[in-house]
Enzyme design. Sequence first.
Site: not given
Ligand code: PGA
Ligand code: ZN
Length: 447
Positions: A49, A162, A171, A214, A251, A294, A321, A346, A374, A397
Amino acid sequence: MTDVSDDRFIIADIKAREILDSRGNPTVEVDVITKGGVQGRASVPSGASRGVHEAVEIRDGDYRFKGKGVLRAVKNVIEIIKPALIGIDVRNQYEIDMKLVELDGTPNKSKLGANAILAVSLAIAKAAAMASSIPLYKYLAPNREKYLMPIPFQNVINGGKHAGNELAIQEFMIVPIGANTFKEALRYCAEVYYTLRDLLLRKYGKNAINVGDEGGFAPPLRFSQDALDLLVKSIEQSGYIPGKDLALAIDAAASEFFNEKSGTYTIDDRTLTPCDLRDYYVELVKTYPIISIEDPFQQEDFEGFASLTKKIGDKVQIVGDDLFTTNPKRLEMGVRMGACNALLLKVNQIGTLSEALITAKIAMKNDYAVMVSHRSGETEDTFIADLAVALCTGQIKAGAPARGERTAKYNQLLRIEEELGSRAIYPKGRLNHWKEFFTDLPILKGL
Ligand code: PGA
Ligand code: ZN
């Protein structure tokens, strides 16, 4: 540049290869080898995503791996990056990162590929730490007397992109805020994870204990409340108190259930306007011990983020994010507008370690918390564990307490906590503990 010439630190060779990530997709791994024979190895993760403003990972687009091969990125490391870095001291992280940015020359790293660039950037830091004979987190933040361990935000129910279920929210996380140490926090999460598995098995049967990207379960649920109820129940049945020992976090990754044409969101079998969605979160927070949300809105809606932050930001952490994509300019815009009170960090969204550190620093300077993260496609690389300790963010996370690429990060944190002994602090009950640890990182040379 560091001028004391010491062969231990001088780059003699760089190797790059295509390896597989946790979804079976190719990704880049790089070895940086110094004249002294020290080797730093790093590999890059990959999101599903992804935010539209992220730095670009380049893929081959040919017959191999259904177009997902990364041999072009590997070639860029060997043919373009390596000749430019041979002979340089690995301790010059910032200068090397700026050189990588310059070699690429595009605003989103689309020429050499953020996957090529980041693998080199992280391997440089690891080589420097190895050559200095100190652990990575200490190399990144050498002058700390105490280090703050991160609270692990563990994604135990997977939805959205996911998982193969109907949950809109991506999430559903458990947050062991009441633990005394990281080690204890990890145990809390693992125990709740086992209970959740039992509950799912009993209530929905075998299909419900399949896992998502995940490592969290991906049960055949449709409604967010069902997932949250299950988490509360799992916490209680594990002998813990929801909201005290373990809190909850989500999230939403709302860009994934946003309908651009109508400007509405599809969630829980309903169509919600941005205002309705804001009220939806406000209600969720009243009903459940949720301490962090998130990406509650789609990635361009700074106003939506700002209005939710204004409404509940004093009690709940609102994390950006896809909104920020670890990009200093987007974060600064968010700060100006009052969007969010936390940044998701990230490293592969921006593409070099130094730029990620700069974004983290901008966040903290503006009183934004930072959660190191991650990606859904991960490798066994544990860099982010050391990064979270170095920055003393107090939050990370890294998925469920299951699947090797997820536990690799948590297990590394166990080792770090053990090594630090009384110098490791767990931020029990507090998401804002990081404020007492905020200092300049020498690696950024005053930036
Ligand atoms: P992604 O998801 O690594 O698939 O982008 C993680 C997140 O959205 O935090
Ligand atoms: Zn996210």
